[in-house]
Design an enzyme around this catalytic site. Structure first.
Site, mmCIF file in Angstrom:
data_model
loop_
_atom_site.group_PDB
_atom_site.id
_atom_site.type_symbol
_atom_site.label_atom_id
_atom_site.label_comp_id
_atom_site.label_asym_id
_atom_site.label_seq_id
_atom_site.Cartn_x
_atom_site.Cartn_y
_atom_site.Cartn_z
ATOM 1 C CE LYS A 33 39.884 21.845 33.227
ATOM 2 N NZ LYS A 33 41.154 22.420 33.606
ATOM 3 N NE ARG A 103 43.862 19.679 33.413
ATOM 4 C CZ ARG A 103 43.326 19.389 32.230
ATOM 5 N NH1 ARG A 103 42.632 18.283 32.067
ATOM 6 N NH2 ARG A 103 43.463 20.225 31.232
ATOM 7 N N GLY A 112 43.418 28.584 29.812
ATOM 8 C CA GLY A 112 44.834 28.839 30.079
ATOM 9 C C GLY A 112 45.126 29.961 31.052
ATOM 10 C CG MET A 114 42.981 30.834 36.930
ATOM 11 S SD MET A 114 41.433 30.539 37.691
ATOM 12 C CE MET A 114 40.590 29.582 36.506
ATOM 13 N NE ARG A 345 37.815 24.590 27.058
ATOM 14 C CZ ARG A 345 38.982 25.053 27.465
ATOM 15 N NH1 ARG A 345 39.139 25.493 28.682
ATOM 16 N NH2 ARG A 345 40.004 25.098 26.651
ATOM 17 C CG HIS A 463 46.761 31.104 25.015
ATOM 18 N ND1 HIS A 463 47.281 32.354 24.827
ATOM 19 C CD2 HIS A 463 45.943 31.184 26.080
ATOM 20 C CE1 HIS A 463 46.805 33.144 25.755
ATOM 21 N NE2 HIS A 463 46.001 32.460 26.537
ATOM 22 N NE ARG A 625 19.117 66.844 14.325
ATOM 23 C CZ ARG A 625 20.168 66.429 15.018
ATOM 24 N NH1 ARG A 625 19.998 65.824 16.180
ATOM 25 N NH2 ARG A 625 21.384 66.596 14.559
ATOM 26 C CB SER A 788 13.006 60.793 18.470
ATOM 27 O OG SER A 788 14.192 60.058 18.317
ATOM 28 C CG ASN A 792 24.169 61.144 21.115
ATOM 29 O OD1 ASN A 792 24.309 60.047 21.639
ATOM 30 N ND2 ASN A 792 24.034 61.305 19.799
ATOM 31 C CB CYS A 856 17.513 59.134 17.047
ATOM 32 S SG CYS A 856 17.304 60.805 17.669
ATOM 33 C CE1 TYR A 876 12.851 55.847 16.214
ATOM 34 C CE2 TYR A 876 10.448 55.872 16.392
ATOM 35 C CZ TYR A 876 11.657 56.541 16.246
ATOM 36 O OH TYR A 876 11.683 57.897 16.140
#
Ligand code: PEP
Ligand code: MG
Length: 914
Positions: A33, A103, A112, A114, A345, A463, A625, A788, A792, A856, A876
């Site tokens: 600001k 401000r 809003g 602060m 802003r 807000h 797979r 690949s 996980n 993957c 990829y």
């Protein structure tokens, strides 16, 4: 020499010099600001005079244990004297007093979150002087009651509701805020003072300088308020940045009928259309517009109310947009027919608007295409891909209410009327809709945890709207509903919904439905989105594939821009109700012949599945797979079988003869099944007979799957297609496993092709999902045409954390207590798992410099992990179809980061020089 803590708005040159001539550093020093106010004043835009206390002062204040740094008040006094000189008014001087707004303003906007105090510098004595001077007692008393109210709340900590209670009973008697007359306002100021005396630990300071000092400290402290903390946490803003404080000469929007205040966006923050939007109120001040406590007017009406100001405002909005090269959110005040700009802003916007604005600004030549790409975050694309309601449900479910469509998306949840409860219920896994009369900054934790937000008041710039847009929460404001917070109900047109009952919000249309609507997936039909993604495609180096298990998913993925299938989990094809019994027969077979018969039955089904996939991805690679999971996943659990047995045993004595015979047979079969399930059960199935081990142990199954792939490819090719099947072996830990499995696959390919007389190339690769595989890639790669990463499993096996149980068991605690800063199953753990991946990559390239490497695991759709993949040199990423558009943009961002854009987002030459 003491540090410089204060810069007047006309001292931009000094601020730039002290910040090393860098615009971001200026913003870091003065806050967004303050930097923009200084910048605007240099541009000749009408900004009230004022000055900024730097963020450094706030940081120092905190470091000193909430003590004002040396020299700060002296510098404030000097700057205030300069403001007084410019305005011709004097602070604390009753006949013509200078009043100021105090401000907050951090480097990154936190709307809003602060605190702000307006009209600082008033007391009874000054009130009298001002009334005498202006002859407008109503205006002066209105300003004073606002000071008491804001100071009381922000600085002295009196709950805002206490003031609101007094105010609303006055409103009930006298009308809206601007209809409160002198007598009412006078009695309000008396009540507010008594309220402060009764509730605050310290009286209202009558000395203007004490007011100023207290207000500055309150703003400093508000950096650490709960709502500011929550907001920063959710937006990824550093908690150590601190806030600047802007002290600005007051201009009064409450000075009479030719005065007012409002907010404009230079473009529509909801749709992104190039049309000014906003709200305003005549004869009002400060927070009235954003808080949504009085019904606002649409900005277009300003043209008939104060035409010159409206035109000047619209022209200024354009100018500021061109100057900052982005959509602006501008706060203005009109004081007796004169326009003042209080703030500008970059405007908060919905994901949809972000895409449209970025593309439009690039097409208008204001920014480059690369900048346009960087203006949209991958998460925003993710939001756009959120589900929508089905047309069928929209037509059939009762409309409960309507409001403003301020943030799109479909949200379904139970109505909750309190932000704390919303957070609590959401954390227990409930879907929630936060329903409030209006939202306030202190509600932000509830808003962030809700699935959607519904408010009774508030316009497009309220807000609630701003926060919802920023976080991609579907939201409807200003709805035709009545909320009873005590009874915890919301009513519209005679229908009442109680807390805990279902509501569905369509943020795109602003419609609220009673009950639980079904949702469906989104589409990339939006022109701006496809344009942006096409620009992303030109920039990215990584290819993006999809994890897809059937032709429908593959079709969708291709429409979203997938360049092939990176993972088809064939086990998912086996779970359909018509296939599962065959699979179970295969598993439970007691002889090889029985097993082969079941496998033979699966062959045509698999072939058909693969034909669908290869056709959907015609001309593009499809990685299939081989069966991976432990076999018990296809069988009923032991506890379920035991339950069935007890049930049958319980029924048996009561059954008639016929029933008894059937029940007995069932009982015998179930007991046999249980015995078999027990034989197959493993202590650690995820480390047991699965992946390549299964393929080696059940060669007929491997043979069938490979045969189905080759036959499918042959058929697709025969029909004129261009199939590109690739076979992938899961969970390899030792290169000899892969060598043997590859030999089997190879033999089947040769045999099938010879029989069919076809020759469709089939590549054979493997997943890297266990640390040993990652560490021995030099050997593994000798048997693989491609690699690949199954991140996980690789995360699971590297951390020794069960991916299925960890999330509910302890991972949340780990994240809360900071043991982990990110969930490693969402974002690649770069220093552990990532390190293994880099080693694997390096070693693989030693043997096979051009080996194709992809990912993957779920991480393939996570922007941060995508960046890692780009930097590590992958070919990829593969992710779920809905994340393909997100991944396309994230891959472009990754490429652009390594190769900066030709133009900076805001160059210093764009900053006015003063
Ligand atoms: C993986 O482990 O990352 C993977 C893709 O395989 P799955 O999730 O099927 O085990
Ligand atoms: Mg795996």
């Amino acid at each position: 020499m003491t540090e410089r803590w204060v810069y007047s708005f006309d001292e931009m040159r000094d601020a730039k010099r002290d910040a090393g001539n860098d615009w971001e550093a200026v913003r870091a020093l003065l806050g967004g600001k303050g930097a923009n106010l200084a910048d605007m004043s240099a541009l000749g835009i009408p900004v009230p005079p004022g000055f900024t206390i730097t963020t450094k002062a706030c940081i120092e204040y905190q470091a000193l244990g909430e003590h004002i740094p040396e020299g700060l008040w002296e510098q404030v006094e000097d700057a205030l004297t300069r403001v007084a000189a410019v305005t011709g008014r004097t602070f604390a001087e009753p006949s013509n007093p200078l009043l100021v707004a105090v401000r907050s303003g951090a480097q990154f906007s936190m709307p809003g979150m602060m605190d702000t105090v307006l009209n600082v510098g008033m007391n009874d004595h000054i009130v009298d002087g001002m009334i005498e001077n202006t002859g407008d007692a109503r205006f002066v008393l209105d300003s004073f009651r606002r000071l008491l109210q804001m100071f009381g709340t922000v600085v002295l900590g009196v709950p805002s509701e206490e003031f609101e209670k007094v105010l609303s009973s006055a409103r009930n008697e006298a009308g809206t805020d601007n209809e409160l007359d002198e007598a009412v306002l006078r009695s309000l100021t008396t009540s507010f003072k008594s309220l402060i005396d009764a509730s605050a630990s310290q009286p209202f300071p009558t000395d203007p300088t004490s007011q100023l000092h207290d207000a500055v400290e309150a703003v400093f402290r508000s950096w650490h308020s709960r709502r500011a903390y929550d907001y920063r946490q959710a937006s990824g803003i550093d908690h150590n940045l601190g806030t600047a404080v802007n002290i600005v000469a007051m201009v009064f929007g409450n000075a009479g009928p030719a005065s007012g205040t409002g907010v404009v966006m230079s473009r529509d923050g909801t749709t992104g259309e190039s049309a000014i939007e906003g709200d305003y109120l005549m004869n009002a001040q400060g927070e009235d517009v954003v808080a949504g406590s009085r019904p606002t007017k649409p900005i277009a009406d300003l043209v008939s109310e104060v035409p010159e100001c409206a035109l000047e405002l619209f022209a200024t909005a354009r100018l500021l947009e061109n100057h900052y090269r982005d959509m602006q959110d501008i706060e203005f005040t009109i004081e007796n027919g004169r326009l003042w700009i209080l703030q500008t802003r970059s405007g908060k916007r919905t994901a949809q608007a972000a895409v449209k604005i970025a593309v439009d600004l690039a097409n208008e030549g204001l920014i480059t295409r690369d900048e346009a790409l960087l203006r949209v975050s991958p998460d925003q694309i993710d939001t756009l891909m959120h589900p929508q309601f089905t047309a069928q449900d929209l037509a059939s479910k009762p409309v409960f209410a309507r409001g403003l469509n301020v943030s799109p998306g479909a949200a379904v949840g139970i109505a909750v009327f309190n932000p704390d409860l919303t957070q609590q219920w959401s954390s227990q896994g409930h879907h929630t809709i936060l329903v409030r009369p209006e939202t306030r900054p202190e509600d932000v934790h509830g808003m962030l945890s809700a699935d959607g937000i519904l408010t009774a008041t508030g316009g497009r710039t309220s807000h609630a709207a701003l926060v919802a847009r920023q976080f991609g929460k579907p939201a409807i404001t200003g709805a035709d509903i009545e909320i009873d917070l005590l009874a915890r109900t919301v009513t519209s047109e005679g229908t009442t919904i109680h807390e805990g009952e279902w509501l569905s919000l369509d943020g795109a249309t602003g419609t609220v439905y009673q009950g639980k609507l079904a949702t469906t997936a989104a589409e990339v039909g939006n022109d701006a989105l496809s344009t942006l993604l096409a620009w992303a495609d030109q920039r990215r180096v990584l290819k993006v594939r999809a994890n897809a298990d059937d032709s429908l998913e593959a079709d969708r993925a291709r429409k979203f821009g997938a360049e092939g299938v990176g993972l088809c989990r064939t086990e998912h094809m086996f779970f359909d109700s018509d296939r599962l019994p065959i699979v179970q027969r295969m598993i439970l077979a007691t002889s090889e012949a029985e097993q082969r018969a079941a496998i033979e039955e699966l062959l045509p089904i698999q072939r058909q599945d693969f034909i669908g996939l290869l056709q959907a991805m015609d001309g593009l690679p499809v990685v299939i797979r081989l069966l991976d999971p432990p076999l018990h996943e296809f069988l009923p659990s032991r506890s379920e079988l035991n339950r069935q047995i007890s049930e049958l045993e319980r029924q048996l004595p009561e059954a008639d003869l016929n029933q008894k015979t059937t029940d007995l047979t069932d009982l015998t079969n179930t007991r046999t099944l249980l015995a078999r399930v027990e034989t197959l059960s493993e202590s650690n199935p995820m480390l047991g007979l699965r992946g390549v081990r299964l393929g080696l142990k059940l060669p007929h199954l491997t043979h069938m799957q490979v045969q189905a792939v080759v036959e499918a490819a042959a058929e697709v090719a025969r029909d004129g297609g261009n199939p590109r099947p690739e076979i992938m072996v899961p969970l390899v830990g030792h290169h000899n496993e892969l060598a043997q499995q590859r030999a089997m696959i190879h033999a089947t390919i040769t045999e099938t092709e010879t029989r069919l007389g076809t020759n469709v190339p089939v590549r054979i690769g493997t997943m890297i999902e266990v640390p040993r595989a990652a560490l021995t890639c030099e050997q593994i790669v000798e048997h693989a045409d491609f690699l690949s990463f199954g991140t996980n499993d690789l995360t699971q096996t590297t951390f020794a954390i069960s991916r299925d149980d960890a999330e509910s068991a302890f991972l949340a605690d780990y994240l809360d207590t900071g043991i982990l800063d990110k969930n490693p199953f969402s974002t690649i753990d770069a220093s552990g798992v990532g390190r293994l991946m880099r080693i694997a990559m390096r070693d693989a390239q030693k043997t096979a410099p051009n080996i194709e490497v992809g990912i993957c695991g779920e991480h393939g759709g996570d922007p941060e992990s995508i960046k890692f993949c780009h930097q590590t040199g992958f070919s990829y990423v593969s992710c779920s179809s809905y994340r393909v558009p997100t991944a396309r943009l994230a891959a472009a961002h990754a490429a652009l980061e390594g190769n900066p854009t030709p133009r900076n987002t805001t160059s210093l030459s764009a900053i006015g020089t003063s």
